[in-house]
Design an enzyme around this catalytic site. Structure first.
Site, PDB file in Angstrom:
ATOM      1  N   HIS A  80       0.992  -1.217   0.231  1.00 28.61           N
ATOM      2  CA  HIS A  80      -0.342  -0.125   0.157  1.00 28.61           C
ATOM      3  C   HIS A  80       0.709   1.454  -0.129  1.00 28.61           C
ATOM      4  CE1 HIS A  80       0.226   2.012   4.038  1.00 28.61           C
ATOM      5  NE2 HIS A  80       0.106   0.140   4.508  1.00 28.61           N
ATOM      6  N   ASP A  82      -0.112   4.725   0.724  1.00 24.66           N
ATOM      7  CA  ASP A  82      -0.764   5.480   0.800  1.00 24.66           C
ATOM      8  C   ASP A  82      -0.090   5.575   2.036  1.00 24.66           C
ATOM      9  OD1 ASP A  82      -2.094   3.589   1.640  1.00 24.66           O
ATOM     10  OD2 ASP A  82      -3.465   4.268   2.471  1.00 24.66           O
ATOM     11  N   ASP A 113       6.539   3.013   6.605  1.00 21.18           N
ATOM     12  CA  ASP A 113       5.555   1.716   6.303  1.00 21.18           C
ATOM     13  C   ASP A 113       4.463   2.402   5.643  1.00 21.18           C
ATOM     14  OD1 ASP A 113       2.178   0.807   6.603  1.00 21.18           O
ATOM     15  OD2 ASP A 113       1.769   2.748   8.451  1.00 21.18           O
ATOM     16  N   GLU A 147      -4.967   2.530   2.204  1.00 19.69           N
ATOM     17  CA  GLU A 147      -5.022   0.628   3.059  1.00 19.69           C
ATOM     18  C   GLU A 147      -5.031   1.490   4.515  1.00 19.69           C
ATOM     19  OE1 GLU A 147      -2.960  -1.621   5.932  1.00 19.69           O
ATOM     20  OE2 GLU A 147      -2.439   0.648   5.378  1.00 19.69           O
ATOM     21  N   GLU A 148      -4.328   3.013   4.604  1.00 17.09           N
ATOM     22  CA  GLU A 148      -4.491   3.166   6.009  1.00 17.09           C
ATOM     23  C   GLU A 148      -5.558   3.422   6.422  1.00 17.09           C
ATOM     24  OE1 GLU A 148      -2.490   3.675   7.907  1.00 17.09           O
ATOM     25  OE2 GLU A 148      -0.473   2.956   6.700  1.00 17.09           O
ATOM     26  N   GLU A 173       4.239  -5.103   3.560  1.00 13.09           N
ATOM     27  CA  GLU A 173       4.547  -4.489   4.801  1.00 13.09           C
ATOM     28  C   GLU A 173       5.869  -4.671   5.519  1.00 13.09           C
ATOM     29  OE1 GLU A 173       1.943  -1.901   6.025  1.00 13.09           O
ATOM     30  OE2 GLU A 173       0.117  -3.001   5.757  1.00 13.09           O
ATOM     31  N   HIS A 375       3.319   5.037  11.930  1.00 12.15           N
ATOM     32  CA  HIS A 375       3.154   5.918  11.866  1.00 12.15           C
ATOM     33  C   HIS A 375       3.909   6.954  13.278  1.00 12.15           C
ATOM     34  CE1 HIS A 375      -0.852   3.487  10.754  1.00 12.15           C
ATOM     35  NE2 HIS A 375       0.026   3.590  10.193  1.00 12.15           N
TER      36      HIS A 375
HETATM   37 ZN   LIG Z   1       1.108  -0.063   7.002  1.00  9.07          ZN
END
Ligand SMILES: [Zn+2]
Length: 405
Positions: A80, A82, A113, A147-148, A173, A375
Site C-alpha cells: 500500500h 498511501d 510503512d 489502506e491506512e 508491509e 505512524h
Molecule cells: Zn502499512
C-alpha cells in the site's frame, strides 16, 4: 529452479541499492495520504516503465499494477503506497517529506510503512527481467491505495471488480526480517443510546441517555477483560475510542449518547460473535429499542472519485505454519541468506484482511523496515532491508512454482 543463481540475485539486488534509495526518497517527497495518492502512483508507474516492466496500468480505484511475464501462474506482491499524516511536526527532528539518509538508513513518512516495500518490489521486477526468472509466471506488483483508511478495500476491488485472483500474495508491509503469516482482525463498532430530554431541575420526567450509556460502558469494560485468547495471535481487545452526545442545554437531561468501539479480533472471533457479545450485555438487553449496536461503513472516494462502500470489518487471518506458501518463503530465505527464516505475525492490520480474511487467497508477509516505525515521528527504514527484500521477491516465484507444479 536447479539453475537459480542465488549469488547473482543477491549481487544484483546490492547493485540496485542506490536506485532503490533514490526511488524511495522520491516517493517520500510526494505526500500521499489516503485518497490523495494520485501523484505518487504516477511516480511509481514511471519507475516501473523505466526498469522494463511488460505492462503498467491503473484500475478504476487508482491502484497501480505492474506486470512482469505472461506465464500461466499468477503471483502477486502488494504494497500500500498511501501513508498516514505526519502528526505534530514538532516531534520530527527532520522534514518528514524531504526526509534524510545516511549510509544505512532512510528517514521520512512512509519509509517503513510502507513505500520501502514498493521500492524493493520494483527492483525485484527488474532483477526477474534481467535474469529471465519466473518463466512460468505472470508476476503482478500492485501499489494499492486507501489502506491506512480502510485496510483491504483495495483488494476487495481488485478481486471482485478487476478479477485479479493470484495463487498467493506477498504483503510487503514491514516485518523486520521475519516471514509473517497472520494478524488479528478488527472492526469499528458504534453503540447508540436514545433518551428523552426534559428540564434538568426535574430529571425524573425524562430518560437520561448518558446515565444509560454509563451502565453500558461499565459492562463493556467488564467484557473487555474476558475476551478470547490465542497462543499465536494473542488476545482479542475492546476499547472505547470516542464518545458523542446531544442535549438541549447544560440545564437539561441528555437525549442521546453514542460511543465508538475499536475491537481487535483474535482467532475464533468474528463480526457476528462480537456484535452478539455486546447486544447480550445486561445493560443493553434491558434497554430494548433504546439501544442500537451497529458497524461503521467506509465510503470515502478514492483519488479517481470512485466510492466503493464497505463495512468497517476486517477479518482475522492466519496461514498455517506448514502451508506451501510459508514453506516456499522459508526455503527462499534459507537459500538466499544461508540461515533459517523466522515465522511470526503482525500486531497491526494489513490488506491480508480481505485477500485472505474474506477471499481465502493465501498471504505471506515479508517487507523492509520495522512495524514499530509505523505512524511514528522520525520514521526510518534500512537500506539493507531494501536489498534483502528485493532479492527475496525475485527468487520466490521460481521456488514456489518448482515445489508446487
Ligand atoms: Zn502499512
Amino acid at each position: 529452479m536447479a539453475d537459480l543463481d542465488f549469488k547473482k540475485i543477491n549481487e544484483l539486488s546490492e547493485k540496485y541499492k542506490a536506485d532503490m534509495t533514490k526511488f524511495l526518497r522520491d516517493m517520500i517527497r510526494i505526500p500521499s495520504e489516503s485518497c490523495k495518492e494520485k501523484e505518487v502512483v504516477h511516480r511509481i508507474k514511471e519507475e516501473m516503465e523505466k526498469v522494463g516492466f511488460d505492462k503498467v496500468e491503473f484500475d478504476g480505484m487508482g491502484n497501480v499494477l505492474g506486470y512482469i511475464g505472461t506465464g500461466k501462474r499468477l503471483i502477486a506482491f502488494d504494497a500500500h503506497i498511501d501513508t498516514v499524516g505526519i502528526g505534530n511536526r514538532a516531534n520530527w527532528t527532520f522534514d518528514p517529506y524531504e526526509g534524510m539518509e545516511d549510509d544505512e538508513i532512510i528517514g521520512g513518512r512512509g519509509g517503513s510503512d510502507q513505500e520501502g516495500g514498493m521500492a524493493s518490489m520494483v527492483y525485484a521486477g527488474k532483477i526477474i527481467k534481467e535474469l529471465g526468472l519466473a518463466k512460468d509466471c505472470t508476476v503482478v506488483f500492485v501499489g494499492t491505495v486507501q489502506e491506512e483508511d480502510c485496510d483491504g478495500l483495495c483488494w476487495q476491488y481488485l478481486i471482485k471488480e478487476k478479477g485479479l485472483k493470484p495463487e498467493f500474495v506477498v504483503s510487503t508491509e514491514p516485518t523486520d526480517g521475519g516471514i509473517y503469516r497472520g494478524q488479528r482482525g478488527r472492526m469499528e463498532i458504534r453503540v447508540d443510546v436514545k433518551g428523552v430530554s426534559c428540564h434538568g431541575s426535574a430529571p425524573e420526567r425524562g430518560d437520561n441517555a448518558i446515565f444509560r450509556m454509563g451502565r453500558i460502558l461499565s459492562d463493556l469494560e467488564k467484557l473487555s477483560q474476558n475476551l478470547k485468547d490465542d497462543p499465536f495471535l494473542g488476545k482479542g481487545t475492546l476499547t472505547v475510542s470516542q464518545v458523542f452526545y446531544t442535549s438541549p442545554s447544560r440545564c437539561a437531561v441528555a437525549d442521546s449518547c453514542a460511543v465508538s468501539i475499536d475491537r481487535r479480533l483474535t482467532w475464533g472471533e468474528d463480526k457476528e460473535s462480537s456484535l452478539a457479545e455486546i447486544r447480550n450485555l445486561p445493560s443493553v438487553k434491558e434497554s430494548g429499542d433504546r439501544v442500537e449496536v451497529s458497524m461503521y461503513t467506509y465510503e470515502e472516494p478514492s483519488w479517481t472519485g470512485l466510492v466503493y462502500p464497505t463495512d468497517c470489518y476486517f477479518p482475522t487471518w492466519v496461514l498455517p505454519e506448514d502451508h506451501v506458501v510459508c514453506k516456499a518463503g522459508m526455503k527462499t530465505y534459507e537459500k538466499l541468506f544461508n540461515k533459517p527464516g523466522r515465522l511470526d505475525k503482525w500486531t497491526f492490520s494489513t490488506n491480508g484482511v480481505s485477500i485472505m480474511g474474506m477471499f481465502g487467497i493465501p498471504v505471506m508477509g515479508f517487507g523492509p523496515g520495522k512495524e514499530a516505525q509505523a505512524h511514528a515521528p522520525n520514521e526510518i527504514t534500512w537500506k539493507n532491508d531494501l536489498v534483502t527484500c528485493a532479492a527475496f521477491y525475485a527468487a520466490l516465484p521460481d521456488i514456489y512454482v518448482e515445489d508446487n507444479k
